[in-house]
Scaffold this motif. Structure first.
Motif, PDB file in Angstrom:
ATOM      1  N   SER A  62       0.673  -1.365   0.116  1.00 42.29           N
ATOM      2  CA  SER A  62      -0.202   0.012  -0.059  1.00 42.29           C
ATOM      3  C   SER A  62       0.869   1.327  -0.111  1.00 42.29           C
ATOM      4  N   CYS A  63       1.851   1.363  -0.848  1.00 42.69           N
ATOM      5  CA  CYS A  63       2.609   2.454  -0.809  1.00 42.69           C
ATOM      6  C   CYS A  63       2.423   3.298  -2.313  1.00 42.69           C
ATOM      7  N   GLN A  64       1.401   2.981  -2.869  1.00 43.99           N
ATOM      8  CA  GLN A  64       1.166   3.591  -4.273  1.00 43.99           C
ATOM      9  C   GLN A  64       2.436   3.507  -5.208  1.00 43.99           C
TER      10      GLN A  64
ATOM     11  N   GLY B  87      14.690 -12.305   0.702  1.00 42.95           N
ATOM     12  CA  GLY B  87      14.302 -13.417   0.842  1.00 42.95           C
ATOM     13  C   GLY B  87      12.413 -13.475   0.624  1.00 42.95           C
ATOM     14  N   HIS B  88      12.096 -12.226   0.932  1.00 41.54           N
ATOM     15  CA  HIS B  88      10.544 -12.083   0.930  1.00 41.54           C
ATOM     16  C   HIS B  88      10.422 -10.586   0.452  1.00 41.54           C
ATOM     17  N   LEU B  89       9.416 -10.304  -0.365  1.00 49.60           N
ATOM     18  CA  LEU B  89       9.107  -9.288  -0.847  1.00 49.60           C
ATOM     19  C   LEU B  89       7.602  -9.123  -0.949  1.00 49.60           C
ATOM     20  N   ASP B  90       7.152  -7.959  -0.347  1.00 53.37           N
ATOM     21  CA  ASP B  90       5.842  -7.753  -0.619  1.00 53.37           C
ATOM     22  C   ASP B  90       5.490  -6.462  -1.087  1.00 53.37           C
ATOM     23  N   LEU B  91       4.763  -6.359  -2.440  1.00 50.81           N
ATOM     24  CA  LEU B  91       4.581  -5.537  -3.243  1.00 50.81           C
ATOM     25  C   LEU B  91       2.941  -5.392  -3.514  1.00 50.81           C
TER      26      LEU B  91
ATOM     27  N   GLU C 264      -1.048  -4.473  -3.107  1.00 47.85           N
ATOM     28  CA  GLU C 264      -1.956  -3.239  -2.923  1.00 47.85           C
ATOM     29  C   GLU C 264      -1.351  -1.902  -3.436  1.00 47.85           C
ATOM     30  N   ASN C 265      -0.400  -2.063  -4.574  1.00 52.60           N
ATOM     31  CA  ASN C 265       0.179  -0.952  -5.188  1.00 52.60           C
ATOM     32  C   ASN C 265      -0.657  -0.643  -6.770  1.00 52.60           C
ATOM     33  N   GLU C 266       0.123  -0.039  -7.471  1.00 56.35           N
ATOM     34  CA  GLU C 266      -0.264   0.365  -8.594  1.00 56.35           C
ATOM     35  C   GLU C 266       0.592  -0.064  -9.867  1.00 56.35           C
ATOM     36  N   LEU C 267       1.042  -1.504  -9.478  1.00 53.80           N
ATOM     37  CA  LEU C 267       2.246  -1.909 -10.543  1.00 53.80           C
ATOM     38  C   LEU C 267       1.662  -2.431 -11.718  1.00 53.80           C
ATOM     39  N   THR C 268       2.211  -2.164 -12.952  1.00 54.61           N
ATOM     40  CA  THR C 268       1.932  -2.622 -14.209  1.00 54.61           C
ATOM     41  C   THR C 268       2.793  -3.622 -14.751  1.00 54.61           C
ATOM     42  N   GLY C 269       3.983  -3.652 -14.053  1.00 54.90           N
ATOM     43  CA  GLY C 269       4.957  -4.500 -14.699  1.00 54.90           C
ATOM     44  C   GLY C 269       5.984  -4.824 -13.415  1.00 54.90           C
ATOM     45  N   ILE C 270       6.599  -6.011 -13.487  1.00 56.77           N
ATOM     46  CA  ILE C 270       7.711  -6.463 -12.222  1.00 56.77           C
ATOM     47  C   ILE C 270       8.906  -6.798 -12.896  1.00 56.77           C
ATOM     48  N   ASP C 271       9.341  -6.518 -13.996  1.00 57.20           N
ATOM     49  CA  ASP C 271      10.362  -6.841 -14.752  1.00 57.20           C
ATOM     50  C   ASP C 271      11.643  -6.823 -14.418  1.00 57.20           C
ATOM     51  N   GLU C 272      11.882  -5.827 -13.045  1.00 62.14           N
ATOM     52  CA  GLU C 272      13.035  -5.281 -12.626  1.00 62.14           C
ATOM     53  C   GLU C 272      13.338  -6.434 -11.394  1.00 62.14           C
ATOM     54  N   LEU C 273      12.787  -7.624 -11.126  1.00 57.23           N
ATOM     55  CA  LEU C 273      13.171  -8.495 -10.157  1.00 57.23           C
ATOM     56  C   LEU C 273      14.100  -9.356 -10.248  1.00 57.23           C
ATOM     57  N   GLN C 274      15.009  -9.548 -11.487  1.00 52.98           N
ATOM     58  CA  GLN C 274      16.024 -10.453 -11.710  1.00 52.98           C
ATOM     59  C   GLN C 274      17.141 -10.365 -10.692  1.00 52.98           C
ATOM     60  N   PRO C 275      17.538  -9.050 -10.469  1.00 53.91           N
ATOM     61  CA  PRO C 275      18.683  -8.954  -9.286  1.00 53.91           C
ATOM     62  C   PRO C 275      18.302  -9.762  -7.921  1.00 53.91           C
ATOM     63  N   PHE C 276      17.081 -10.161  -7.688  1.00 57.55           N
ATOM     64  CA  PHE C 276      16.495 -10.704  -6.642  1.00 57.55           C
ATOM     65  C   PHE C 276      16.631 -12.230  -6.556  1.00 57.55           C
TER      66      PHE C 276
ATOM     67  N   ASP D 168       4.754 -11.270  -3.031  1.00 55.84           N
ATOM     68  CA  ASP D 168       3.361 -11.043  -3.053  1.00 55.84           C
ATOM     69  C   ASP D 168       3.242  -9.653  -3.938  1.00 55.84           C
ATOM     70  N   VAL D 169       2.517 -10.021  -5.122  1.00 59.51           N
ATOM     71  CA  VAL D 169       2.164  -8.956  -5.864  1.00 59.51           C
ATOM     72  C   VAL D 169       0.706  -8.628  -6.296  1.00 59.51           C
ATOM     73  N   SER D 170      -0.155  -9.257  -5.215  1.00 61.96           N
ATOM     74  CA  SER D 170      -1.442  -9.255  -5.316  1.00 61.96           C
ATOM     75  C   SER D 170      -2.127  -7.624  -5.252  1.00 61.96           C
ATOM     76  N   HIS D 171      -3.326  -7.473  -5.845  1.00 59.78           N
ATOM     77  CA  HIS D 171      -3.951  -6.297  -5.787  1.00 59.78           C
ATOM     78  C   HIS D 171      -3.130  -5.154  -6.452  1.00 59.78           C
ATOM     79  N   ASN D 172      -2.723  -5.496  -7.627  1.00 62.70           N
ATOM     80  CA  ASN D 172      -1.980  -4.463  -8.458  1.00 62.70           C
ATOM     81  C   ASN D 172      -2.724  -4.405  -9.835  1.00 62.70           C
ATOM     82  N   SER D 173      -2.167  -3.889 -11.110  1.00 67.59           N
ATOM     83  CA  SER D 173      -2.553  -4.039 -12.154  1.00 67.59           C
ATOM     84  C   SER D 173      -1.810  -4.892 -13.162  1.00 67.59           C
ATOM     85  N   LEU D 174      -1.315  -5.759 -12.952  1.00 65.06           N
ATOM     86  CA  LEU D 174      -0.469  -6.374 -13.558  1.00 65.06           C
ATOM     87  C   LEU D 174      -1.182  -7.337 -14.635  1.00 65.06           C
ATOM     88  N   GLU D 175      -0.698  -7.525 -15.682  1.00 62.14           N
ATOM     89  CA  GLU D 175      -1.376  -8.089 -16.809  1.00 62.14           C
ATOM     90  C   GLU D 175      -0.502  -9.339 -17.476  1.00 62.14           C
TER      91      GLU D 175
END
Length: 148
Positions: free
Chosen positions: A24-26, A57-61, A63-75, A82-89
């Motif tokens: 919930s950080c917008q 080890g654990h990332l909670d994203l 309840e935001n406004e994310l449309t993409g998560i392509d930048e997670l490879q370094p993790f 958790d990427v629930s409640h976003n706008s991912l297609e």
């Protein structure tokens, strides 16, 4: 006594790695993650240690406004995301180390991107626009699949 505290028991997956929450950080993008890790390394407590994405080890994203998560490879050691409640297609750029993925309440039409997650044991894609689950077929370690 917690499993991690006992010398003869392996740590539970929940006890491994740093846990970071941006719930919930917008957020509309993931550039803020790099800045947050840099700040964690030098911030609270006067720490001088370095925090890098592989420490997480654990990332909670959720309840935001994310449309993409392509930048997670370094993790590279991320176990739960958790990427629930976003706008991912689409779910692309996911680290193969994931054990638990919550992608519920998005705009996903398919499960593309999860087929390569060979270690995945739990997948929640509930409340999406799914028309196909074919990419889930190769997930032989999967124990929980939620697609309601």
């Amino acid at each position: 006594m917690p499993a991690a505290a006992h010398p003869n028991l392996p740590p539970r997956w929940q006890e491994e790695g740093l846990s970071i929450s941006f719930r919930s950080c917008q957020l509309s993008g993931l550039a803020v993650l790099r800045d947050a890790l840099r700040q964690a390394a030098t911030g609270n407590g006067g720490g001088s240690g370095v925090v890098v994405p592989v420490d997480v080890g654990h990332l909670d994203l959720a309840e935001n406004e994310l449309t993409g998560i392509d930048e997670l490879q370094p993790f590279a050691r991320l176990m739960s995301l958790d990427v629930s409640h976003n706008s991912l297609e689409v779910l692309t750029g996911l680290p193969p180390s994931l054990l638990h993925l919550n992608g519920a309440y998005n705009r996903l039409e398919g499960a593309d991107g999860v087929g390569a997650l060979s270690r995945l044991v739990e997948l929640n894609l509930s409340y999406n626009l799914l028309t196909s689950l074919q990419p889930v077929e190769p997930l032989t370690q999967l124990q929980v699949l939620l697609v309601g």
